[in-house]
Design a protein around this motif. Sequence first.
Motif, short mmCIF file in Angstrom:
data_model
loop_
_atom_site.label_atom_id
_atom_site.label_comp_id
_atom_site.label_asym_id
_atom_site.label_seq_id
_atom_site.Cartn_x
_atom_site.Cartn_y
_atom_site.Cartn_z
N MET A 1 0.84 -1.17 0.00
CA MET A 1 0.00 0.00 0.00
C MET A 1 0.89 1.24 0.00
O MET A 1 1.89 1.30 0.71
N LYS A 2 0.50 2.21 -0.79
CA LYS A 2 1.25 3.46 -0.92
C LYS A 2 0.39 4.62 -0.41
O LYS A 2 -0.80 4.47 -0.17
N TRP A 3 1.00 5.79 -0.29
CA TRP A 3 0.28 6.98 0.17
C TRP A 3 -0.91 7.28 -0.72
O TRP A 3 -1.91 7.84 -0.26
N THR A 4 -0.83 6.92 -1.98
CA THR A 4 -1.91 7.22 -2.92
C THR A 4 -3.12 6.30 -2.73
O THR A 4 -4.18 6.58 -3.29
N ASP A 5 -3.00 5.25 -1.96
CA ASP A 5 -4.10 4.32 -1.71
C ASP A 5 -4.96 4.83 -0.55
O ASP A 5 -5.20 4.13 0.44
N VAL A 6 -5.46 6.03 -0.71
CA VAL A 6 -6.16 6.75 0.35
C VAL A 6 -7.35 5.96 0.88
O VAL A 6 -7.52 5.82 2.09
N GLN A 7 -8.18 5.44 -0.01
CA GLN A 7 -9.39 4.74 0.42
C GLN A 7 -9.04 3.47 1.20
O GLN A 7 -9.63 3.21 2.24
N GLU A 8 -8.10 2.70 0.71
CA GLU A 8 -7.71 1.46 1.40
C GLU A 8 -7.09 1.77 2.76
O GLU A 8 -7.36 1.08 3.75
N ILE A 9 -6.29 2.83 2.83
CA ILE A 9 -5.71 3.24 4.12
C ILE A 9 -6.82 3.60 5.10
O ILE A 9 -6.81 3.18 6.26
N ALA A 10 -7.81 4.37 4.63
CA ALA A 10 -8.91 4.78 5.49
C ALA A 10 -9.69 3.58 6.01
O ALA A 10 -10.05 3.53 7.20
N ILE A 11 -9.94 2.60 5.16
CA ILE A 11 -10.66 1.40 5.57
C ILE A 11 -9.89 0.66 6.65
O ILE A 11 -10.45 0.25 7.68
N GLN A 12 -8.59 0.49 6.44
CA GLN A 12 -7.79 -0.22 7.42
C GLN A 12 -7.69 0.54 8.74
O GLN A 12 -7.72 -0.06 9.81
N LEU A 13 -7.57 1.85 8.68
CA LEU A 13 -7.53 2.64 9.92
C LEU A 13 -8.84 2.54 10.68
O LEU A 13 -8.85 2.40 11.91
N ALA A 14 -9.95 2.59 9.96
CA ALA A 14 -11.26 2.46 10.61
C ALA A 14 -11.40 1.09 11.28
O ALA A 14 -11.96 1.00 12.38
N ASP A 15 -10.88 0.06 10.64
CA ASP A 15 -10.93 -1.28 11.22
C ASP A 15 -10.03 -1.42 12.45
O ASP A 15 -10.38 -2.06 13.43
N ARG A 16 -8.85 -0.81 12.39
CA ARG A 16 -7.88 -0.96 13.47
C ARG A 16 -8.13 -0.02 14.65
O ARG A 16 -7.69 -0.28 15.76
N HIS A 17 -8.82 1.08 14.40
CA HIS A 17 -9.04 2.09 15.44
C HIS A 17 -10.52 2.50 15.48
O HIS A 17 -10.85 3.68 15.28
N PRO A 18 -11.42 1.55 15.75
CA PRO A 18 -12.86 1.87 15.71
C PRO A 18 -13.30 2.86 16.78
O PRO A 18 -14.33 3.52 16.63
N GLU A 19 -12.53 2.99 17.84
CA GLU A 19 -12.89 3.89 18.93
C GLU A 19 -12.48 5.34 18.67
O GLU A 19 -12.84 6.23 19.43
N VAL A 20 -11.74 5.58 17.59
CA VAL A 20 -11.20 6.91 17.31
C VAL A 20 -12.15 7.70 16.41
O VAL A 20 -12.64 7.18 15.41
N ASP A 21 -12.39 8.94 16.79
CA ASP A 21 -13.15 9.86 15.95
C ASP A 21 -12.15 10.49 14.97
O ASP A 21 -11.25 11.23 15.39
N PRO A 22 -12.27 10.21 13.67
CA PRO A 22 -11.29 10.74 12.72
C PRO A 22 -11.26 12.26 12.63
O PRO A 22 -10.29 12.83 12.16
#
Length: 64
Positions: free
Chosen positions: A1-22
């Motif tokens: 995954m690269k910096w340009t994979d914005v959507q995939e990064i967002a999905i993974q962050l949401a999965d790994r940090h569900p308690e965090v308000d982005p």
Amino acid sequence: MKWTDVQEIAIQLADRHPEVDPLRINFVDLMNWVVALPEFDDDPKHCGERILEAIQQAWIDEAD
């Protein structure tokens, strides 16, 4: 995954940090969390504020 994979990064962050308000994450933490993703393989120096803003916005959209 690269910096340009914005959507995939967002999905993974949401999965790994569900308690965090982005809306409340600072960009230093956001960058560190992206770099720590297991599938992430890009140079941290290639990150800028615009990329982090795009990731944050995609994460917000993902949370909705």
